[in-house]
Design a protein around this motif. Sequence first.
Motif, PDB file in Angstrom:
ATOM      1  N   GLN A  31       0.552  -1.123  -0.162  1.00 38.39           N
ATOM      2  CA  GLN A  31       0.139   0.031  -0.031  1.00 38.39           C
ATOM      3  C   GLN A  31       0.809   1.365  -0.058  1.00 38.39           C
ATOM      4  OE1 GLN A  31      -2.573  -0.605   3.436  1.00 38.39           O
ATOM      5  NE2 GLN A  31      -4.074  -1.582   2.138  1.00 38.39           N
ATOM      6  N   MET A  32       1.823   1.119   0.696  1.00 41.18           N
ATOM      7  CA  MET A  32       2.721   2.400   0.788  1.00 41.18           C
ATOM      8  C   MET A  32       3.583   2.467  -0.638  1.00 41.18           C
ATOM      9  SD  MET A  32       2.627   3.851   3.939  1.00 41.18           S
ATOM     10  CE  MET A  32       4.166   4.443   4.604  1.00 41.18           C
ATOM     11  N   GLY A  33       3.856   1.274  -1.248  1.00 44.07           N
ATOM     12  CA  GLY A  33       4.588   1.632  -2.516  1.00 44.07           C
ATOM     13  C   GLY A  33       3.636   2.083  -3.531  1.00 44.07           C
ATOM     14  N   ILE A  34       2.429   1.583  -3.513  1.00 42.30           N
ATOM     15  CA  ILE A  34       1.653   2.135  -4.405  1.00 42.30           C
ATOM     16  C   ILE A  34       1.405   3.746  -4.258  1.00 42.30           C
ATOM     17  CG2 ILE A  34      -0.916   2.371  -5.030  1.00 42.30           C
ATOM     18  CD1 ILE A  34       0.116  -0.075  -6.156  1.00 42.30           C
ATOM     19  N   ALA A  35       1.565   4.134  -3.238  1.00 45.40           N
ATOM     20  CA  ALA A  35       1.688   5.766  -2.833  1.00 45.40           C
ATOM     21  C   ALA A  35       2.748   6.400  -3.712  1.00 45.40           C
ATOM     22  CB  ALA A  35       1.397   6.096  -1.501  1.00 45.40           C
ATOM     23  N   VAL A  36       4.052   5.642  -3.504  1.00 45.93           N
ATOM     24  CA  VAL A  36       5.204   6.301  -4.023  1.00 45.93           C
ATOM     25  C   VAL A  36       5.249   6.290  -5.404  1.00 45.93           C
ATOM     26  CG1 VAL A  36       7.552   5.822  -4.065  1.00 45.93           C
ATOM     27  CG2 VAL A  36       6.432   5.549  -2.011  1.00 45.93           C
ATOM     28  N   LEU A  37       4.543   5.176  -5.800  1.00 43.17           N
ATOM     29  CA  LEU A  37       4.587   5.046  -7.329  1.00 43.17           C
ATOM     30  C   LEU A  37       3.731   5.880  -8.030  1.00 43.17           C
ATOM     31  CD1 LEU A  37       4.537   1.005  -7.863  1.00 43.17           C
ATOM     32  CD2 LEU A  37       6.564   2.617  -8.288  1.00 43.17           C
ATOM     33  N   ALA A  38       2.577   6.185  -7.360  1.00 48.85           N
ATOM     34  CA  ALA A  38       1.617   7.257  -7.815  1.00 48.85           C
ATOM     35  C   ALA A  38       2.169   8.594  -7.822  1.00 48.85           C
ATOM     36  CB  ALA A  38       0.422   7.306  -7.154  1.00 48.85           C
ATOM     37  N   VAL A  39       3.276   8.965  -6.961  1.00 45.45           N
ATOM     38  CA  VAL A  39       3.531  10.197  -6.830  1.00 45.45           C
ATOM     39  C   VAL A  39       4.635  10.456  -8.018  1.00 45.45           C
ATOM     40  CG1 VAL A  39       5.169  11.846  -5.574  1.00 45.45           C
ATOM     41  CG2 VAL A  39       3.256  10.427  -4.667  1.00 45.45           C
ATOM     42  N   VAL A  40       5.607   9.457  -8.585  1.00 49.00           N
ATOM     43  CA  VAL A  40       6.686   9.032  -9.090  1.00 49.00           C
ATOM     44  C   VAL A  40       5.841   9.370 -10.466  1.00 49.00           C
ATOM     45  CG1 VAL A  40       8.496   7.766 -10.230  1.00 49.00           C
ATOM     46  CG2 VAL A  40       8.122   8.042  -7.719  1.00 49.00           C
ATOM     47  N   ALA A  41       4.806   8.381 -10.827  1.00 46.84           N
ATOM     48  CA  ALA A  41       4.102   8.620 -12.196  1.00 46.84           C
ATOM     49  C   ALA A  41       3.714   9.974 -12.388  1.00 46.84           C
ATOM     50  CB  ALA A  41       2.992   7.380 -12.260  1.00 46.84           C
ATOM     51  N   ALA A  42       3.186  10.457 -11.541  1.00 43.73           N
ATOM     52  CA  ALA A  42       2.509  12.082 -11.879  1.00 43.73           C
ATOM     53  C   ALA A  42       3.699  12.914 -12.081  1.00 43.73           C
ATOM     54  CB  ALA A  42       1.694  12.623 -10.402  1.00 43.73           C
ATOM     55  N   PHE A  43       4.600  12.808 -11.433  1.00 41.93           N
ATOM     56  CA  PHE A  43       5.864  13.442 -11.718  1.00 41.93           C
ATOM     57  C   PHE A  43       6.332  13.507 -13.236  1.00 41.93           C
ATOM     58  CE2 PHE A  43      10.801  13.888 -12.081  1.00 41.93           C
ATOM     59  CZ  PHE A  43      10.887  15.214 -11.738  1.00 41.93           C
ATOM     60  N   PHE A  44       6.675  12.203 -13.718  1.00 43.57           N
ATOM     61  CA  PHE A  44       7.028  12.027 -14.829  1.00 43.57           C
ATOM     62  C   PHE A  44       6.062  12.416 -15.795  1.00 43.57           C
ATOM     63  CE2 PHE A  44      10.084   8.736 -13.065  1.00 43.57           C
ATOM     64  CZ  PHE A  44      11.088   9.363 -13.620  1.00 43.57           C
ATOM     65  N   THR A  45       4.615  12.183 -15.516  1.00 37.84           N
ATOM     66  CA  THR A  45       3.335  12.705 -16.434  1.00 37.84           C
ATOM     67  C   THR A  45       3.652  14.111 -16.735  1.00 37.84           C
ATOM     68  OG1 THR A  45       2.378  10.798 -15.785  1.00 37.84           O
ATOM     69  CG2 THR A  45       1.134  12.751 -16.868  1.00 37.84           C
ATOM     70  N   LEU A  46       4.079  14.838 -15.751  1.00 44.83           N
ATOM     71  CA  LEU A  46       4.170  16.306 -15.807  1.00 44.83           C
ATOM     72  C   LEU A  46       5.203  16.666 -16.423  1.00 44.83           C
ATOM     73  CD1 LEU A  46       2.768  17.386 -12.270  1.00 44.83           C
ATOM     74  CD2 LEU A  46       1.777  17.752 -14.348  1.00 44.83           C
ATOM     75  N   VAL A  47       6.366  16.195 -16.272  1.00 45.74           N
ATOM     76  CA  VAL A  47       7.667  16.778 -16.799  1.00 45.74           C
ATOM     77  C   VAL A  47       7.985  16.281 -18.280  1.00 45.74           C
ATOM     78  CG1 VAL A  47       8.645  17.025 -14.532  1.00 45.74           C
ATOM     79  CG2 VAL A  47       9.120  14.964 -15.858  1.00 45.74           C
TER      80      VAL A  47
END
Length: 208
Positions: A31-47
């Motif tokens: 569950q914590m890993g999903i949270a981290v992956l979601a933030v990382v994925a959002a960062f790559f999506t934005l940049v």
Amino acid sequence: MPSMNLPTSFGPFSALPRDASPRLRIIQNCQMGIAVLAVVAAFFTLVIPSERKFFTLSLLYTPLLTSITTVYLVRREQRRAVAGTLSKQRYIKYQCFKMAAAIGMSIIGFIGHVASTPAKGDAHFAGERGLWISGVKINTWQGLLLWLNFFNWVFLWASLFYSCCMTGRQQGSIALTGEEARIGINPEEADDEAVARALQAEDPNWQG
């Protein structure tokens, strides 16, 4: 000497006692890993420059929003486990809170996703294969984000089912040493580690 409920560093996100159940640790880490992956994925999506950037980002609204409440409640679970006050009833309550909060957050995420849907979709030719959402053909990266959303719900439901299967002590904190979730296993059939501990405890020459 009695063992202390000291936190351990096993696992990248774990702050559970050293005798915590591996199943509980795995669920929390996922569950914590999903949270981290979601933030990382959002960062790559934005940049990373891409078409349909806001639509792609909207696929992450649900895992991002649900992770806020999930991470908060996981940390509450871990603090109570360390303090020895995480009863089965309280753990079940946390999982119900997780699901209720996740459903509420997903509704907000869905509204944001609808608002981010482009007015004009992609051209759809006859016989063309692929997944289409709101008139947009899903590419590889967007497909990975959908899988992230899927596993986000898988681990939320897994923790809820686990809370119903685990065996709690009659009083005090939950049984963190492997007694929970023994579905289809006879009580006599303990694992090798549990048998070894029992034999050590019965040996008068053994000192803890």
